[in-house]
Design a protein around this motif. Structure first.
Motif, PDB file in Angstrom:
ATOM      1  N   LEU A  51       0.718  -0.964   0.040  1.00 27.98           N
ATOM      2  CA  LEU A  51       0.069  -0.167  -0.185  1.00 27.98           C
ATOM      3  C   LEU A  51       1.000   1.346   0.342  1.00 27.98           C
ATOM      4  O   LEU A  51       0.098   2.232  -0.889  1.00 27.98           O
ATOM      5  CB  LEU A  51      -1.356   0.014   1.145  1.00 27.98           C
ATOM      6  CG  LEU A  51      -1.967  -0.820   1.127  1.00 27.98           C
ATOM      7  CD1 LEU A  51      -3.081  -1.426   2.608  1.00 27.98           C
ATOM      8  CD2 LEU A  51      -2.971  -0.577  -0.118  1.00 27.98           C
ATOM      9  N   SER A  52       1.997   1.224   0.936  1.00 25.90           N
ATOM     10  CA  SER A  52       3.007   3.125   0.602  1.00 25.90           C
ATOM     11  C   SER A  52       3.617   2.273  -1.056  1.00 25.90           C
ATOM     12  O   SER A  52       3.491   3.484  -1.389  1.00 25.90           O
ATOM     13  CB  SER A  52       4.283   2.187   2.087  1.00 25.90           C
ATOM     14  OG  SER A  52       5.094   2.574   1.625  1.00 25.90           O
ATOM     15  N   LYS A  53       3.355   1.719  -1.106  1.00 26.52           N
ATOM     16  CA  LYS A  53       4.243   2.082  -2.583  1.00 26.52           C
ATOM     17  C   LYS A  53       3.437   1.723  -3.712  1.00 26.52           C
ATOM     18  O   LYS A  53       3.749   2.175  -4.520  1.00 26.52           O
ATOM     19  CB  LYS A  53       5.379   0.460  -2.815  1.00 26.52           C
ATOM     20  CG  LYS A  53       6.527  -0.201  -2.301  1.00 26.52           C
ATOM     21  CD  LYS A  53       7.681   0.555  -3.126  1.00 26.52           C
ATOM     22  CE  LYS A  53       8.124   0.058  -1.655  1.00 26.52           C
ATOM     23  NZ  LYS A  53       9.545   1.727  -1.304  1.00 26.52           N
ATOM     24  N   VAL A  54       1.883   1.694  -3.496  1.00 23.86           N
ATOM     25  CA  VAL A  54       1.294   2.432  -4.157  1.00 23.86           C
ATOM     26  C   VAL A  54       0.567   4.037  -4.126  1.00 23.86           C
ATOM     27  O   VAL A  54       0.507   4.876  -5.049  1.00 23.86           O
ATOM     28  CB  VAL A  54      -0.473   1.303  -4.133  1.00 23.86           C
ATOM     29  CG1 VAL A  54      -1.404   2.454  -4.251  1.00 23.86           C
ATOM     30  CG2 VAL A  54      -0.409   0.021  -4.578  1.00 23.86           C
ATOM     31  N   ALA A  55       1.350   4.632  -3.059  1.00 22.14           N
ATOM     32  CA  ALA A  55       1.023   6.049  -2.570  1.00 22.14           C
ATOM     33  C   ALA A  55       2.005   6.432  -3.132  1.00 22.14           C
ATOM     34  O   ALA A  55       1.765   7.891  -3.941  1.00 22.14           O
ATOM     35  CB  ALA A  55       1.083   5.675  -1.142  1.00 22.14           C
ATOM     36  N   THR A  56       3.225   6.077  -3.345  1.00 25.44           N
ATOM     37  CA  THR A  56       4.468   6.803  -3.837  1.00 25.44           C
ATOM     38  C   THR A  56       4.703   7.005  -4.836  1.00 25.44           C
ATOM     39  O   THR A  56       4.850   7.603  -6.083  1.00 25.44           O
ATOM     40  CB  THR A  56       5.886   5.597  -3.571  1.00 25.44           C
ATOM     41  OG1 THR A  56       5.630   4.379  -3.733  1.00 25.44           O
ATOM     42  CG2 THR A  56       5.561   5.916  -2.223  1.00 25.44           C
ATOM     43  N   THR A  57       3.928   5.622  -6.177  1.00 26.62           N
ATOM     44  CA  THR A  57       3.301   5.457  -7.099  1.00 26.62           C
ATOM     45  C   THR A  57       2.468   6.918  -8.191  1.00 26.62           C
ATOM     46  O   THR A  57       2.689   7.269  -8.701  1.00 26.62           O
ATOM     47  CB  THR A  57       3.137   3.850  -7.933  1.00 26.62           C
ATOM     48  OG1 THR A  57       4.293   3.125  -7.104  1.00 26.62           O
ATOM     49  CG2 THR A  57       3.044   4.028  -9.023  1.00 26.62           C
ATOM     50  N   LEU A  58       1.927   6.956  -7.333  1.00 28.31           N
ATOM     51  CA  LEU A  58       1.037   7.804  -7.303  1.00 28.31           C
ATOM     52  C   LEU A  58       1.063   9.073  -7.005  1.00 28.31           C
ATOM     53  O   LEU A  58       0.510  10.095  -7.727  1.00 28.31           O
ATOM     54  CB  LEU A  58      -0.756   7.636  -6.372  1.00 28.31           C
ATOM     55  CG  LEU A  58      -1.539   5.753  -6.365  1.00 28.31           C
ATOM     56  CD1 LEU A  58      -2.776   6.051  -6.361  1.00 28.31           C
ATOM     57  CD2 LEU A  58      -2.099   6.281  -8.396  1.00 28.31           C
ATOM     58  N   GLY A  94      -0.157  16.322  -0.970  1.00 24.33           N
ATOM     59  CA  GLY A  94       0.405  16.068   0.705  1.00 24.33           C
ATOM     60  C   GLY A  94      -0.288  14.787   1.139  1.00 24.33           C
ATOM     61  O   GLY A  94      -0.060  14.636   1.968  1.00 24.33           O
ATOM     62  N   LEU A  95      -1.771  14.394   0.620  1.00 20.99           N
ATOM     63  CA  LEU A  95      -2.106  13.566   1.980  1.00 20.99           C
ATOM     64  C   LEU A  95      -1.794  11.916   0.904  1.00 20.99           C
ATOM     65  O   LEU A  95      -1.207  10.722   2.047  1.00 20.99           O
ATOM     66  CB  LEU A  95      -3.749  13.006   1.112  1.00 20.99           C
ATOM     67  CG  LEU A  95      -4.858  14.021   1.972  1.00 20.99           C
ATOM     68  CD1 LEU A  95      -5.751  13.924   1.237  1.00 20.99           C
ATOM     69  CD2 LEU A  95      -4.487  13.616   3.332  1.00 20.99           C
ATOM     70  N   GLY A  96      -0.902  11.826  -0.250  1.00 23.22           N
ATOM     71  CA  GLY A  96      -0.207  10.532  -0.598  1.00 23.22           C
ATOM     72  C   GLY A  96       0.866  10.721   0.453  1.00 23.22           C
ATOM     73  O   GLY A  96       1.226   9.593   0.868  1.00 23.22           O
ATOM     74  N   ASN A  97       1.718  11.877   0.405  1.00 24.16           N
ATOM     75  CA  ASN A  97       3.446  11.740   1.336  1.00 24.16           C
ATOM     76  C   ASN A  97       2.658  10.991   2.355  1.00 24.16           C
ATOM     77  O   ASN A  97       3.440  10.061   3.576  1.00 24.16           O
ATOM     78  CB  ASN A  97       3.250  13.216   0.922  1.00 24.16           C
ATOM     79  CG  ASN A  97       4.275  13.272   0.339  1.00 24.16           C
ATOM     80  OD1 ASN A  97       5.347  12.195  -0.287  1.00 24.16           O
ATOM     81  ND2 ASN A  97       4.260  14.468  -0.918  1.00 24.16           N
ATOM     82  N   ILE A  98       1.772  11.606   3.267  1.00 27.73           N
ATOM     83  CA  ILE A  98       0.552  11.119   4.915  1.00 27.73           C
ATOM     84  C   ILE A  98       0.827   9.481   4.333  1.00 27.73           C
ATOM     85  O   ILE A  98       0.684   9.098   5.644  1.00 27.73           O
ATOM     86  CB  ILE A  98      -0.105  12.087   4.888  1.00 27.73           C
ATOM     87  CG1 ILE A  98       0.227  13.297   5.282  1.00 27.73           C
ATOM     88  CG2 ILE A  98      -0.511  11.021   6.606  1.00 27.73           C
ATOM     89  CD1 ILE A  98      -0.621  14.318   5.579  1.00 27.73           C
ATOM     90  N   ILE A  99       0.419   8.933   3.775  1.00 27.95           N
ATOM     91  CA  ILE A  99      -0.775   7.712   3.728  1.00 27.95           C
ATOM     92  C   ILE A  99       0.295   7.024   3.824  1.00 27.95           C
ATOM     93  O   ILE A  99       1.040   5.995   3.690  1.00 27.95           O
ATOM     94  CB  ILE A  99      -1.522   7.633   2.290  1.00 27.95           C
ATOM     95  CG1 ILE A  99      -2.648   8.077   2.576  1.00 27.95           C
ATOM     96  CG2 ILE A  99      -1.458   5.743   2.034  1.00 27.95           C
ATOM     97  CD1 ILE A  99      -3.910   8.435   1.686  1.00 27.95           C
ATOM     98  N   ASP A 100       1.586   7.606   3.012  1.00 31.34           N
ATOM     99  CA  ASP A 100       3.146   6.411   2.508  1.00 31.34           C
ATOM    100  C   ASP A 100       3.952   6.500   3.699  1.00 31.34           C
ATOM    101  O   ASP A 100       4.047   5.386   3.883  1.00 31.34           O
ATOM    102  CB  ASP A 100       3.754   7.373   1.768  1.00 31.34           C
ATOM    103  CG  ASP A 100       4.887   6.585   0.753  1.00 31.34           C
ATOM    104  OD1 ASP A 100       5.438   5.706   1.169  1.00 31.34           O
ATOM    105  OD2 ASP A 100       6.647   7.191   0.756  1.00 31.34           O
ATOM    106  N   ALA A 101       3.919   7.358   4.524  1.00 31.83           N
ATOM    107  CA  ALA A 101       5.181   7.419   5.862  1.00 31.83           C
ATOM    108  C   ALA A 101       3.891   7.283   6.885  1.00 31.83           C
ATOM    109  O   ALA A 101       4.685   6.257   7.259  1.00 31.83           O
ATOM    110  CB  ALA A 101       5.037   8.939   6.079  1.00 31.83           C
TER     111      ALA A 101
END
Length: 317
Positions: A51-58, A94-101
């Protein structure tokens, strides 16, 4: 029979060419037998990782959208959309980076039990093994050095397990995803530069790391020797005092620390060479792709957002 069993026991080696064998031997610690709770944690940690990789890809796509929405807005665009779209994309970025973290931290929390179980299991096996050794070994003990070796070994296993499961494999997956995106969106030339850059980066890293292993081993041996001299000297304080050998013991300890000092200097120097070489290879590839992207923007085959997208993906890798 005992020697045959010992020969067949899985080992962990830092020798060149033994990486896959080392990972295979460590699999029992990554996937503990008879511990369904830890296996579930491994699955959940891998799920959080994906899920983290999905966020970093988006996230880079949101960044691309921000740049394109700001650069393509004309007088004919509605004022509301001209303001709302970039703001929405910034919030998404911003949300994508927060989700990734968040998922990365969740991954570490879930995997902590697995790593610590590996440390405990190895420490127990080592302790058992020490008690099975001969009296001759224990009479000639080097308590300080032995304790340092046990500590370094058991703690190092957790690092290897965590690095293999949560860093190396995911990076390979991310590289495949990014390579596919590059091929679909930008063409085979960009993928070619990316593959060459990553290959050179890995080749140099492996060669330099193998070179540094010998230096690291020498430093560890010096550290073990110094710790052994210090602890054993203090354990035999009465004998040292009786023969008035304090100065001699201090000089022996200082000689061991001098060897450690030389090795430590070489380690930090070699680390500088490794980091500079990695940076040289990575940023050279980045410059090539950047120049290709600039040419694409100038001839209008790429947008400004595409150029930013390329840069964002490269920085992630």
């Amino acid at each position: 029979m005992a020697s045959d069993g010992a020969a067949k026991r899985p080992t962990v080696s830092a020798e060149e060419g033994s990486l896959l064998r080392t990972v295979a031997n460590l699999w029992t610690y990554m996937w503990p037998e008879g511990r369904a709770d830890l296996k579930l944690r491994v699955i959940l940690a891998v799920g959080a990782l994906l899920l983290s990789k999905v966020a970093t890809t988006l996230v880079p796509f949101a960044y691309k959208g921000i740049i394109d929405s700001l650069s393509t807005g004309g007088e004919d665009a509605a004022l509301f959309l001209g303001i709302a779209v970039p703001i929405v994309l910034v919030v998404a970025y911003g949300l994508g980076n927060i989700i990734d973290a968040g998922f990365q931290q969740l991954r570490d929390v879930l995997f902590a039990s697995v790593g610590q179980h590996a440390v405990r299991k190895l420490a127990f096996q080592t302790f058992e093994h020490l008690h099975k050794l001969s009296l001759r070994f224990h009479l000639a003990r080097r308590t300080g050095g032995l304790s340092r070796v046990i500590e370094r070994g058991t703690k190092g296993i957790e690092t290897i397990v965590r690095f293999t499961m949560l860093n190396t494999a995911p990076t390979i997956v991310e590289f495949l995803i990014v390579g596919t995106i590059f091929f679909v969106m930008f063409g085979v030339s960009y993928v070619g530069v990316l593959v060459v850059t990553i290959w050179l980066y890995l080749w140099f890293t492996i060669k330099a790391s193998n070179w540094r292993i010998a230096i690291r081993r020498e430093m560890n041996e010096s550290d073990t020797d110094a710790n052994s001299k210090a602890v054993d000297s203090l354990l035999n304080f009465e004998t040292v005092k009786y023969f008035a050998n304090e100065q001699m013991e201090a000089e022996r300890f200082d000689r061991a620390m001098a060897r450690y000092e030389r090795s430590a200097i070489r380690i930090w120097s070699s680390l500088g060479v490794l980091n500079f070489g990695q940076a040289l290879i990575f940023y050279s590839g980045m410059v090539v792709i950047g120049v290709m992207a600039v040419v694409g923007v100038l001839n209008r085959s790429l947008t400004l957002g595409d150029s930013v997208l390329l840069n964002a993906f490269l920085m992630q890798i």
